[in-house]
Design a protein around this motif. Structure first.
Motif, PDB file in Angstrom:
ATOM      1  N   ARG A  82       0.904  -1.192  -0.090  1.00  0.00           N
ATOM      2  CA  ARG A  82      -0.069  -0.022   0.174  1.00  0.00           C
ATOM      3  C   ARG A  82       0.832   1.155   0.107  1.00  0.00           C
ATOM      4  NH1 ARG A  82      -4.355  -2.356  -1.050  1.00  0.00           N
ATOM      5  NH2 ARG A  82      -5.096  -4.052   0.082  1.00  0.00           N
ATOM      6  N   LEU A  83       0.417   2.162  -0.922  1.00  0.00           N
ATOM      7  CA  LEU A  83       1.321   3.314  -1.000  1.00  0.00           C
ATOM      8  C   LEU A  83       0.482   4.601  -1.143  1.00  0.00           C
ATOM      9  CD1 LEU A  83       3.287   2.149  -4.382  1.00  0.00           C
ATOM     10  CD2 LEU A  83       3.874   1.838  -1.987  1.00  0.00           C
ATOM     11  N   PRO A  84       0.603   5.191   0.169  1.00  0.00           N
ATOM     12  CA  PRO A  84      -0.288   6.548   0.289  1.00  0.00           C
ATOM     13  C   PRO A  84       0.144   7.855  -1.076  1.00  0.00           C
ATOM     14  CG  PRO A  84       0.483   5.980   2.398  1.00  0.00           C
ATOM     15  CD  PRO A  84       1.078   5.123   1.344  1.00  0.00           C
ATOM     16  N   TRP A  85      -0.853   8.351  -1.388  1.00  0.00           N
ATOM     17  CA  TRP A  85      -0.570   9.492  -2.297  1.00  0.00           C
ATOM     18  C   TRP A  85       0.414  10.377  -1.683  1.00  0.00           C
ATOM     19  CZ3 TRP A  85      -1.793   8.565  -7.008  1.00  0.00           C
ATOM     20  CH2 TRP A  85      -3.015   7.844  -7.221  1.00  0.00           C
ATOM     21  N   ALA A  86       0.615  10.697  -0.520  1.00  0.00           N
ATOM     22  CA  ALA A  86       1.460  11.753   0.280  1.00  0.00           C
ATOM     23  C   ALA A  86       2.893  11.147   0.193  1.00  0.00           C
ATOM     24  CB  ALA A  86       0.954  12.125   1.212  1.00  0.00           C
ATOM     25  N   GLN A  87       3.001  10.064   0.254  1.00  0.00           N
ATOM     26  CA  GLN A  87       4.482   9.666   0.106  1.00  0.00           C
ATOM     27  C   GLN A  87       4.928   8.778  -1.285  1.00  0.00           C
ATOM     28  OE1 GLN A  87       4.197   6.831   3.258  1.00  0.00           O
ATOM     29  NE2 GLN A  87       3.901   8.421   4.702  1.00  0.00           N
ATOM     30  N   THR A  88       4.284   9.052  -2.389  1.00  0.00           N
ATOM     31  CA  THR A  88       4.751   8.449  -3.693  1.00  0.00           C
ATOM     32  C   THR A  88       4.922   9.667  -4.552  1.00  0.00           C
ATOM     33  OG1 THR A  88       2.326   8.262  -4.458  1.00  0.00           O
ATOM     34  CG2 THR A  88       3.301   6.272  -3.481  1.00  0.00           C
ATOM     35  N   ARG A  89       5.686   9.143  -5.466  1.00  0.00           N
ATOM     36  CA  ARG A  89       6.200  10.105  -6.532  1.00  0.00           C
ATOM     37  C   ARG A  89       6.054   9.227  -7.818  1.00  0.00           C
ATOM     38  NH1 ARG A  89      11.870  12.311  -7.093  1.00  0.00           N
ATOM     39  NH2 ARG A  89      11.775  12.468  -9.591  1.00  0.00           N
ATOM     40  N   THR A  90       5.228   9.821  -8.852  1.00  0.00           N
ATOM     41  CA  THR A  90       4.904   8.924 -10.076  1.00  0.00           C
ATOM     42  C   THR A  90       5.797   9.813 -11.189  1.00  0.00           C
ATOM     43  OG1 THR A  90       2.882   9.674 -10.617  1.00  0.00           O
ATOM     44  CG2 THR A  90       2.936   7.919  -9.368  1.00  0.00           C
ATOM     45  N   ARG A  91       6.403   9.068 -12.311  1.00  0.00           N
ATOM     46  CA  ARG A  91       6.927   9.545 -13.291  1.00  0.00           C
ATOM     47  C   ARG A  91       7.027   8.543 -14.611  1.00  0.00           C
ATOM     48  NH1 ARG A  91      11.906   9.766 -10.070  1.00  0.00           N
ATOM     49  NH2 ARG A  91      13.062   8.005 -10.489  1.00  0.00           N
ATOM     50  N   LEU A  92       7.266   8.935 -15.808  1.00  0.00           N
ATOM     51  CA  LEU A  92       7.386   8.310 -16.697  1.00  0.00           C
ATOM     52  C   LEU A  92       9.035   8.186 -16.958  1.00  0.00           C
ATOM     53  CD1 LEU A  92       4.685   9.330 -19.338  1.00  0.00           C
ATOM     54  CD2 LEU A  92       5.022   6.984 -18.076  1.00  0.00           C
ATOM     55  N   ARG A  93       9.520   7.246 -17.549  1.00  0.00           N
ATOM     56  CA  ARG A  93      10.826   6.975 -18.049  1.00  0.00           C
ATOM     57  C   ARG A  93      10.763   6.640 -19.353  1.00  0.00           C
ATOM     58  NH1 ARG A  93      16.001   7.599 -14.964  1.00  0.00           N
ATOM     59  NH2 ARG A  93      14.274   8.382 -13.802  1.00  0.00           N
ATOM     60  N   THR A  94      11.546   7.219 -20.315  1.00  0.00           N
ATOM     61  CA  THR A  94      11.660   6.713 -21.674  1.00  0.00           C
ATOM     62  C   THR A  94      13.004   6.534 -21.971  1.00  0.00           C
ATOM     63  OG1 THR A  94       9.850   8.523 -22.312  1.00  0.00           O
ATOM     64  CG2 THR A  94      11.272   7.364 -24.066  1.00  0.00           C
ATOM     65  N   THR A  95      13.215   5.212 -22.417  1.00  0.00           N
ATOM     66  CA  THR A  95      14.694   4.904 -22.708  1.00  0.00           C
ATOM     67  C   THR A  95      14.785   4.359 -24.286  1.00  0.00           C
ATOM     68  OG1 THR A  95      14.181   2.493 -21.993  1.00  0.00           O
ATOM     69  CG2 THR A  95      15.167   3.999 -20.320  1.00  0.00           C
ATOM     70  N   ARG A  96      15.701   4.493 -24.829  1.00  0.00           N
ATOM     71  CA  ARG A  96      16.153   4.167 -26.438  1.00  0.00           C
ATOM     72  C   ARG A  96      17.086   2.824 -26.272  1.00  0.00           C
ATOM     73  NH1 ARG A  96      14.199   6.077 -30.369  1.00  0.00           N
ATOM     74  NH2 ARG A  96      15.025   6.215 -32.487  1.00  0.00           N
ATOM     75  N   ARG A  97      16.340   1.874 -26.809  1.00  0.00           N
ATOM     76  CA  ARG A  97      17.314   0.633 -27.042  1.00  0.00           C
ATOM     77  C   ARG A  97      17.013   0.028 -28.344  1.00  0.00           C
ATOM     78  NH1 ARG A  97      16.065  -0.463 -21.275  1.00  0.00           N
ATOM     79  NH2 ARG A  97      17.724   0.088 -20.059  1.00  0.00           N
TER      80      ARG A  97
END
Length: 139
Positions: A82-97
């Motif tokens: 369980r991950l409360p909203w206040a303590q989480t950080r979301t982001r996208l990561r794009t990698t080129r392979r």
């Protein structure tokens, strides 16, 4: 956008296909065992274990990610986190392979990092991040 999904898992068609491929690979194992082809037996057995492990993981750990008013829940083989909203950080990561861009959704919570691709979520991580951002704003 009121009827957005609140949980994500591998697509059912992908999981069923993985089980079907596992069955075909096991048939190859049996055939090679009966004909005495040791090289083919090893290759078929390794492939059956790899695809079977993916299929089992995708079957057992469902849904991989769920969101609600209180925060997120991720499922792993170790259980539900369980991950409360206040303590989480979301982001996208794009990698080129190999000439292709791969997009993953990263969820950071304290010392933990959860990384989800399109195969884990069953849809594009960009779309999932849009839904998560909307849910976070509403809570």
């Amino acid at each position: 956008m009121d009827n957005y999904p609140t949980s994500w898992a591998p697509r059912q068609a992908v999981v069923v296909s993985a089980w079907a491929v596992t069955a075909l690979l096991l048939a190859g194992v049996v055939t090679d065992a009966l004909t005495g082809d040791r090289g083919g037996l090893v290759l078929f057995a390794l492939a059956a274990v790899a695809v079977g492990a993916f299929a089992a993981h995708a079957t057992v750990v469902r849904p991989r990610l769920a969101a609600g008013p209180d925060g997120l829940a991720t499922r792993t083989l170790g259980g539900t986190h369980r991950l409360p909203w206040a303590q989480t950080r979301t982001r996208l990561r794009t990698t080129r392979r190999m000439g292709r861009d791969g997009v993953t959704l990263e969820i950071e919570h304290e010392d933990e990092l959860y990384v989800f691709g399109w195969l884990d979520l069953g849809e594009d991580p960009r779309d999932v991040l849009d839904v998560l951002s909307t849910l976070r704003a509403r809570s």
